[in-house]
Design a protein around this motif. Structure first.
Motif, PDB file in Angstrom:
ATOM      1  N   THR A   1      -8.488  13.610  -1.688  1.00 35.53           N
ATOM      2  CA  THR A   1      -7.752  14.526  -0.682  1.00 35.53           C
ATOM      3  C   THR A   1      -6.999  13.593   0.406  1.00 35.53           C
ATOM      4  O   THR A   1      -7.438  12.714   0.887  1.00 35.53           O
ATOM      5  N   TRP A   2      -6.228  14.233   1.182  1.00 37.34           N
ATOM      6  CA  TRP A   2      -5.391  13.793   2.229  1.00 37.34           C
ATOM      7  C   TRP A   2      -6.386  13.280   3.410  1.00 37.34           C
ATOM      8  O   TRP A   2      -6.264  12.402   3.917  1.00 37.34           O
ATOM      9  N   ARG A   3      -7.419  14.332   3.476  1.00 36.88           N
ATOM     10  CA  ARG A   3      -8.547  13.995   4.482  1.00 36.88           C
ATOM     11  C   ARG A   3      -9.091  12.600   4.160  1.00 36.88           C
ATOM     12  O   ARG A   3      -9.557  11.554   4.999  1.00 36.88           O
ATOM     13  N   LYS A   4      -9.579  12.380   2.838  1.00 33.12           N
ATOM     14  CA  LYS A   4     -10.541  11.375   2.403  1.00 33.12           C
ATOM     15  C   LYS A   4      -9.703  10.253   2.221  1.00 33.12           C
ATOM     16  O   LYS A   4     -10.096   8.979   2.547  1.00 33.12           O
ATOM     17  N   ALA A   5      -8.382  10.317   1.800  1.00 30.50           N
ATOM     18  CA  ALA A   5      -7.599   9.243   1.654  1.00 30.50           C
ATOM     19  C   ALA A   5      -7.379   8.549   3.178  1.00 30.50           C
ATOM     20  O   ALA A   5      -7.289   7.236   3.305  1.00 30.50           O
TER      21      ALA A   5
ATOM     22  N   VAL B   1       1.025  -1.207  -0.180  1.00 32.27           N
ATOM     23  CA  VAL B   1       0.116  -0.047   0.059  1.00 32.27           C
ATOM     24  C   VAL B   1       0.796   1.129   0.121  1.00 32.27           C
ATOM     25  O   VAL B   1       1.708   1.435   0.797  1.00 32.27           O
ATOM     26  N   LEU B   2       0.888   2.029  -1.059  1.00 32.15           N
ATOM     27  CA  LEU B   2       1.509   3.412  -0.902  1.00 32.15           C
ATOM     28  C   LEU B   2       0.877   4.546  -0.147  1.00 32.15           C
ATOM     29  O   LEU B   2      -0.321   5.178  -0.573  1.00 32.15           O
ATOM     30  N   PHE B   3       1.264   4.355   1.140  1.00 30.31           N
ATOM     31  CA  PHE B   3       0.626   5.204   1.818  1.00 30.31           C
ATOM     32  C   PHE B   3       1.356   5.733   3.010  1.00 30.31           C
ATOM     33  O   PHE B   3       1.761   4.763   3.785  1.00 30.31           O
ATOM     34  N   PRO B   4       1.758   6.912   3.215  1.00 29.15           N
ATOM     35  CA  PRO B   4       2.508   6.942   4.430  1.00 29.15           C
ATOM     36  C   PRO B   4       2.167   7.076   5.815  1.00 29.15           C
ATOM     37  O   PRO B   4       0.861   7.669   6.071  1.00 29.15           O
ATOM     38  N   ASN B   5       2.814   6.287   6.531  1.00 30.20           N
ATOM     39  CA  ASN B   5       2.274   6.172   7.982  1.00 30.20           C
ATOM     40  C   ASN B   5       3.542   5.892   9.074  1.00 30.20           C
ATOM     41  O   ASN B   5       4.716   5.708   8.326  1.00 30.20           O
ATOM     42  N   ASP B   6       3.114   5.523  10.225  1.00 31.05           N
ATOM     43  CA  ASP B   6       4.309   5.378  11.428  1.00 31.05           C
ATOM     44  C   ASP B   6       5.003   4.281  10.803  1.00 31.05           C
ATOM     45  O   ASP B   6       6.066   4.005  11.205  1.00 31.05           O
ATOM     46  N   ASP B   7       4.295   3.123  10.269  1.00 33.15           N
ATOM     47  CA  ASP B   7       5.164   1.878   9.809  1.00 33.15           C
ATOM     48  C   ASP B   7       5.349   1.756   8.392  1.00 33.15           C
ATOM     49  O   ASP B   7       6.090   0.547   8.035  1.00 33.15           O
TER      50      ASP B   7
ATOM     51  N   GLY C   1      11.072  15.180  -0.674  1.00 36.27           N
ATOM     52  CA  GLY C   1      11.397  16.080  -1.720  1.00 36.27           C
ATOM     53  C   GLY C   1      10.737  16.246  -3.056  1.00 36.27           C
ATOM     54  O   GLY C   1      11.170  16.958  -3.916  1.00 36.27           O
ATOM     55  N   LEU C   2       9.893  15.089  -3.514  1.00 34.33           N
ATOM     56  CA  LEU C   2       9.302  15.131  -4.588  1.00 34.33           C
ATOM     57  C   LEU C   2       8.068  16.332  -4.562  1.00 34.33           C
ATOM     58  O   LEU C   2       7.399  16.535  -3.699  1.00 34.33           O
TER      59      LEU C   2
ATOM     60  N   LYS D   1      -5.520  23.156  -4.717  1.00 31.62           N
ATOM     61  CA  LYS D   1      -4.986  23.590  -3.337  1.00 31.62           C
ATOM     62  C   LYS D   1      -4.294  22.256  -2.935  1.00 31.62           C
ATOM     63  O   LYS D   1      -5.195  21.190  -2.911  1.00 31.62           O
ATOM     64  N   ALA D   2      -3.303  22.338  -2.398  1.00 27.71           N
ATOM     65  CA  ALA D   2      -2.569  21.123  -1.602  1.00 27.71           C
ATOM     66  C   ALA D   2      -2.055  21.532  -0.331  1.00 27.71           C
ATOM     67  O   ALA D   2      -1.597  22.800  -0.179  1.00 27.71           O
ATOM     68  N   PRO D   3      -1.871  20.853   0.600  1.00 22.64           N
ATOM     69  CA  PRO D   3      -1.540  20.999   2.064  1.00 22.64           C
ATOM     70  C   PRO D   3      -0.135  21.393   1.915  1.00 22.64           C
ATOM     71  O   PRO D   3       0.149  22.152   2.878  1.00 22.64           O
ATOM     72  N   SER D   4       0.616  20.818   0.922  1.00 19.83           N
ATOM     73  CA  SER D   4       2.131  21.399   1.202  1.00 19.83           C
ATOM     74  C   SER D   4       2.620  21.323  -0.341  1.00 19.83           C
ATOM     75  O   SER D   4       2.022  20.652  -1.218  1.00 19.83           O
ATOM     76  N   GLU D   5       3.822  21.622  -0.783  1.00 21.11           N
ATOM     77  CA  GLU D   5       4.327  21.659  -1.944  1.00 21.11           C
ATOM     78  C   GLU D   5       4.812  20.370  -2.410  1.00 21.11           C
ATOM     79  O   GLU D   5       4.958  20.158  -3.712  1.00 21.11           O
ATOM     80  N   ASN D   6       4.958  19.414  -1.458  1.00 20.83           N
ATOM     81  CA  ASN D   6       5.541  18.142  -2.056  1.00 20.83           C
ATOM     82  C   ASN D   6       4.236  17.136  -1.974  1.00 20.83           C
ATOM     83  O   ASN D   6       4.222  15.954  -2.041  1.00 20.83           O
ATOM     84  N   SER D   7       2.840  17.724  -2.045  1.00 19.80           N
ATOM     85  CA  SER D   7       1.831  16.672  -2.082  1.00 19.80           C
ATOM     86  C   SER D   7       1.715  16.580  -3.489  1.00 19.80           C
ATOM     87  O   SER D   7       1.923  17.373  -4.332  1.00 19.80           O
TER      88      SER D   7
END
Length: 201
Positions: free
Chosen positions: A112-116, A82-88, A137-138, A146-152
Motif C-alpha cells: 500500500t502507499w503507506r507501507k511502500a 527505483v520506481l518510486f515518486p518523490n521530490d527527486d 494520467g495513468l 480501495k486506492a487513494p486515487s484513481e491513478n493509483s
C-alpha cells in the motif's frame, strides 16, 4: 491435497496460472515486497514474478542490510533505478537510459502507499539510486481494492507501464490480461449488490 496452487500460491479455484505467459525482457526487475502483501489473495507482484524470468521478489520492510539486494546493487555493469515518486524522481522515458549500460535493473516497491513509503524511508540503500516515476494520467484498474486515487496503480500495472516505456518493441499486454482475469474472477464471486455498493460508489 493442498487447497492452494503450488506455483502461483493462490487458492486452486482462483489459480491464475492459465493466464500467465512467459515474457522476455532486457530490463531486470527487483520487487521489494512488504510482508503484509506476501499472502494477499489479490496480490499482483506474483504475476510479474511468474511471467518474467529475470525478476525476483525480496520480502521485508528495511532492506538497508539485505545481503542479496546489496550484492546486486554493487554490480558495476548494471544501472539501477527505483520506481518510486518523490521530490527527486524523474519522469521515466526510454531516452533517459544510458546507452552504455550493459544491463538495466529497476526496483519496484510492492505495498500500500503507506507501507511502500515506509520501505522507502527505512531502506537507506535505495536513497543513493536514481528514482523515476511514471507519466501522470495513468489510471489503475484494481476495481476491488480501495486506492487513494484513481491513478493509483497495482504493482503489476506499474511494471507493465514501466516495461512498455523502456522496451516499446515488446508486447507486455499479457501481464494486464492475467491481472484483469484475476480481478474479474473475484468480481464474479461477489453478489452484484456487494460489488456495486463497495466498489462502484
Amino acid at each position: 491435497m493442498s487447497r492452494y496452487c503450488s506455483k502461483c500460491g493462490k487458492a486452486n479455484k482462483a489459480c491464475i496460472c492459465q493466464w500467465i505467459q512467459n515474457l522476455a525482457s532486457n530490463v531486470e526487475l527487483i520487487i521489494l515486497q512488504h510482508p503484509n502483501e506476501q499472502n494477499r489473495p489479490l496480490g499482483t507482484a506474483r504475476i510479474l514474478q511468474l511471467s518474467l524470468a529475470n525478476s525476483q521478489v525480496f520480502v521485508g520492510e528495511n532492506f538497508s542490510n539485505h545481503q542479496q539486494l546489496n550484492s546486486l546493487l554493487n554490480e558495476s555493469d548494471t544501472v539501477h533505478y527505483v520506481l518510486f515518486p518523490n521530490d527527486d524522481s524523474k519522469l521515466l522515458a526510454q531516452e533517459a537510459l544510458p546507452s552504455c549500460a550493459k544491463k538495466v535493473r529497476v526496483i519496484l516497491i510492492d505495498g500500500t502507499w503507506r507501507k511502500a513509503y515506509k520501505i522507502w524511508q527505512l531502506s537507506s540503500n535505495l536513497h543513493t539510486l536514481p528514482s523515476i516515476h511514471l507519466p501522470e494520467g495513468l489510471k489503475g484498474q484494481y476495481l476491488i481494492r480501495k486506492a487513494p486515487s484513481e491513478n493509483s496503480l497495482s504493482t503489476v500495472e506499474a511494471g507493465y507501464h514501466m516495461l512498455s516505456i523502456l522496451e516499446p518493441e515488446r508486447d507486455f499486454s499479457p501481464l494486464l490480461t492475467a491481472f484483469e482475469k484475476m480481478i474479474q474472477f473475484q468480481i464474479d464471486q461477489m453478489p452484484k449488490e456487494v460489488f456495486e455498493k463497495n466498489y462502484r460508489e
